[in-house]
Write a protein that holds these residues in place. Sequence first.
Motif, PDB file in Angstrom:
ATOM      1  N   PRO A  20      60.513  39.253  13.552  1.00 60.24           N
ATOM      2  CA  PRO A  20      61.956  39.374  13.807  1.00 60.24           C
ATOM      3  C   PRO A  20      62.614  40.662  13.327  1.00 60.24           C
ATOM      4  CG  PRO A  20      61.424  37.152  13.139  1.00 60.24           C
ATOM      5  CD  PRO A  20      60.162  37.945  12.999  1.00 60.24           C
ATOM      6  N   SER A  21      62.367  41.069  12.081  1.00 55.89           N
ATOM      7  CA  SER A  21      63.043  42.264  11.563  1.00 55.89           C
ATOM      8  C   SER A  21      62.578  43.523  12.292  1.00 55.89           C
ATOM      9  CB  SER A  21      62.786  42.408  10.061  1.00 55.89           C
ATOM     10  OG  SER A  21      61.393  42.529   9.793  1.00 55.89           O
ATOM     11  N   GLU A  22      61.283  43.620  12.567  1.00 52.52           N
ATOM     12  CA  GLU A  22      60.765  44.783  13.281  1.00 52.52           C
ATOM     13  C   GLU A  22      61.267  44.794  14.729  1.00 52.52           C
ATOM     14  OE1 GLU A  22      56.500  45.363  12.808  1.00 52.52           O
ATOM     15  OE2 GLU A  22      56.580  44.248  10.915  1.00 52.52           O
ATOM     16  N   ARG A  23      61.418  43.597  15.296  1.00 51.73           N
ATOM     17  CA  ARG A  23      61.916  43.495  16.673  1.00 51.73           C
ATOM     18  C   ARG A  23      63.352  44.005  16.758  1.00 51.73           C
ATOM     19  NH1 ARG A  23      62.026  37.789  17.996  1.00 51.73           N
ATOM     20  NH2 ARG A  23      59.792  37.972  17.596  1.00 51.73           N
ATOM     21  N   LYS A  24      64.156  43.752  15.725  1.00 52.65           N
ATOM     22  CA  LYS A  24      65.530  44.247  15.713  1.00 52.65           C
ATOM     23  C   LYS A  24      65.556  45.772  15.714  1.00 52.65           C
ATOM     24  CE  LYS A  24      67.823  40.391  13.325  1.00 52.65           C
ATOM     25  NZ  LYS A  24      68.587  40.001  12.101  1.00 52.65           N
ATOM     26  N   VAL A  25      64.674  46.368  14.929  1.00 53.54           N
ATOM     27  CA  VAL A  25      64.597  47.830  14.882  1.00 53.54           C
ATOM     28  C   VAL A  25      64.171  48.374  16.233  1.00 53.54           C
ATOM     29  CG1 VAL A  25      63.545  49.827  13.779  1.00 53.54           C
ATOM     30  CG2 VAL A  25      63.995  47.768  12.432  1.00 53.54           C
ATOM     31  N   ALA A  26      63.133  47.757  16.828  1.00 54.89           N
ATOM     32  CA  ALA A  26      62.631  48.209  18.129  1.00 54.89           C
ATOM     33  C   ALA A  26      63.716  48.097  19.195  1.00 54.89           C
ATOM     34  CB  ALA A  26      61.406  47.388  18.532  1.00 54.89           C
ATOM     35  N   SER A  27      64.450  46.981  19.180  1.00 48.44           N
ATOM     36  CA  SER A  27      65.516  46.772  20.172  1.00 48.44           C
ATOM     37  C   SER A  27      66.608  47.818  20.027  1.00 48.44           C
ATOM     38  CB  SER A  27      66.118  45.368  20.005  1.00 48.44           C
ATOM     39  OG  SER A  27      65.145  44.382  20.248  1.00 48.44           O
ATOM     40  N   TYR A  28      66.959  48.127  18.777  1.00 48.62           N
ATOM     41  CA  TYR A  28      68.003  49.130  18.552  1.00 48.62           C
ATOM     42  C   TYR A  28      67.559  50.488  19.079  1.00 48.62           C
ATOM     43  CZ  TYR A  28      71.373  52.202  16.364  1.00 48.62           C
ATOM     44  OH  TYR A  28      72.342  53.152  16.175  1.00 48.62           O
ATOM     45  N   VAL A  42      65.986  54.779   6.439  1.00 50.10           N
ATOM     46  CA  VAL A  42      67.037  53.972   5.806  1.00 50.10           C
ATOM     47  C   VAL A  42      68.221  53.808   6.761  1.00 50.10           C
ATOM     48  CG1 VAL A  42      68.713  53.867   3.924  1.00 50.10           C
ATOM     49  CG2 VAL A  42      66.357  54.626   3.474  1.00 50.10           C
ATOM     50  N   GLU A  43      68.659  54.904   7.380  1.00 43.21           N
ATOM     51  CA  GLU A  43      69.791  54.849   8.316  1.00 43.21           C
ATOM     52  C   GLU A  43      69.467  53.971   9.511  1.00 43.21           C
ATOM     53  OE1 GLU A  43      71.674  59.313   7.459  1.00 43.21           O
ATOM     54  OE2 GLU A  43      70.160  59.012   9.024  1.00 43.21           O
ATOM     55  N   LEU A  44      68.231  54.059   9.985  1.00 49.43           N
ATOM     56  CA  LEU A  44      67.818  53.247  11.133  1.00 49.43           C
ATOM     57  C   LEU A  44      67.782  51.769  10.750  1.00 49.43           C
ATOM     58  CD1 LEU A  44      66.945  53.337  14.058  1.00 49.43           C
ATOM     59  CD2 LEU A  44      64.606  53.846  13.312  1.00 49.43           C
ATOM     60  N   GLY A  45      67.375  51.497   9.524  1.00 52.48           N
ATOM     61  CA  GLY A  45      67.377  50.123   9.045  1.00 52.48           C
ATOM     62  C   GLY A  45      68.787  49.566   8.968  1.00 52.48           C
ATOM     63  N   GLU A  46      69.728  50.369   8.469  1.00 52.37           N
ATOM     64  CA  GLU A  46      71.122  49.929   8.381  1.00 52.37           C
ATOM     65  C   GLU A  46      71.721  49.721   9.766  1.00 52.37           C
ATOM     66  OE1 GLU A  46      73.014  52.970   6.140  1.00 52.37           O
ATOM     67  OE2 GLU A  46      72.222  52.279   4.195  1.00 52.37           O
ATOM     68  N   ALA A  47      71.433  50.642  10.689  1.00 49.79           N
ATOM     69  CA  ALA A  47      71.995  50.552  12.039  1.00 49.79           C
ATOM     70  C   ALA A  47      71.479  49.320  12.784  1.00 49.79           C
ATOM     71  CB  ALA A  47      71.652  51.814  12.829  1.00 49.79           C
ATOM     72  N   SER A  48      70.246  48.930  12.495  1.00 48.54           N
ATOM     73  CA  SER A  48      69.652  47.773  13.180  1.00 48.54           C
ATOM     74  C   SER A  48      69.828  46.491  12.378  1.00 48.54           C
ATOM     75  CB  SER A  48      68.164  48.026  13.429  1.00 48.54           C
ATOM     76  OG  SER A  48      67.477  48.261  12.206  1.00 48.54           O
ATOM     77  N   LYS A  49      70.618  46.583  11.284  1.00 44.14           N
ATOM     78  CA  LYS A  49      70.898  45.425  10.424  1.00 44.14           C
ATOM     79  C   LYS A  49      69.619  44.845   9.824  1.00 44.14           C
ATOM     80  CE  LYS A  49      75.282  44.105  12.571  1.00 44.14           C
ATOM     81  NZ  LYS A  49      75.455  45.363  13.294  1.00 44.14           N
ATOM     82  N   SER A  51      66.263  46.886   7.380  1.00 46.04           N
ATOM     83  CA  SER A  51      66.055  47.703   6.186  1.00 46.04           C
ATOM     84  C   SER A  51      65.091  48.837   6.498  1.00 46.04           C
ATOM     85  CB  SER A  51      65.466  46.840   5.056  1.00 46.04           C
ATOM     86  OG  SER A  51      64.169  46.382   5.424  1.00 46.04           O
ATOM     87  N   GLY A  52      65.064  49.800   5.584  1.00 44.08           N
ATOM     88  CA  GLY A  52      64.123  50.903   5.744  1.00 44.08           C
ATOM     89  C   GLY A  52      62.693  50.410   5.717  1.00 44.08           C
ATOM     90  N   ALA A  53      62.437  49.356   4.939  1.00 45.98           N
ATOM     91  CA  ALA A  53      61.092  48.788   4.855  1.00 45.98           C
ATOM     92  C   ALA A  53      60.654  48.219   6.210  1.00 45.98           C
ATOM     93  CB  ALA A  53      61.048  47.695   3.791  1.00 45.98           C
TER      94      ALA A  53
END
Length: 290
Positions: A20-28, A42-49, A51-53
């Motif tokens: 789920p978390s990686e999918r949110k980043v990919a979708s963004y 870090v910014e990409l993690g924040e934008a995709s709600k 985390s940088g991790a």
Amino acid sequence: MEKINAGLIMLAEMEERLPPSERKVASYILEHPTKAIKMTAVELGEASKTSGAAVIRLCKSLNVSGIQELKLRIAGDLQREMVDDRDIEPNEPLQTIVEKVTTQSSQILRETADLIDDKELLRAVTSLAQAKRIFFFGVGASGIAAMDADQKFLRINKNSTALMDLHLGATAVVNAEEGDVVVGISFSGETHEVAKILEIASETPATTISLTRYGNSLVSSLADICLYTSPNVEATFRSGATSSRLAQLHVIDILFMAVATSSYEQTINYLDTTRAAIEGLHKKVVKRKN
């Protein structure tokens, strides 16, 4: 050398299979690629709600070295001219057909090259170069690719066999030994027959190689070494696997050339001998005297 394209292809193909978390980043990233390439992890993690991790884990799932390589690939995709991927239409002018097919073929080859993992390719080439026996297995259009691979490797004196029947394939592969290589070819990566052959081969000391579309699949999960082609979906008139077959043949050509150059002088001798033998087939047969 880092690859500079195919980032968006990798994300689109893997999106639904990610946690789920990686999918949110990919979708963004897929929705905002231009913005994404200007962001830190870090910014990409924040934008995709997330985390940088999560961004770092996504890079690992995509098998890229890190966020910089992923952004480099995406930037390369954005710079590349978009291809008209429309299907053939009723009463299509011949020249338009020529342009569409040529453009699609060029794109599939470039995308496939961008998706090749250099480390996996080296492992595959090393295994094939040292192989005692090579079994290429595929069904349908992938069977054509298996036959093409077989005739190429036979020309350089490799003990190679193309198999397209599940029963014959199982009979051959079940007795595979250490030093043998089994190559399973399936565009979808879900072909039952190919998966079964690799499953049988995995119980032997043989090395297994898969050639599938990019992404996680049943066939690739059963292989020791995974090679990929572009995952572009076939349009209606191209459902005869024209593009996927071309991509498979492209990878096979790369494997053949790489194996050939690893023992160049010997390969040239084999090629000269086989060429002479073929040319001799067209000469008149002279009856021997007793």
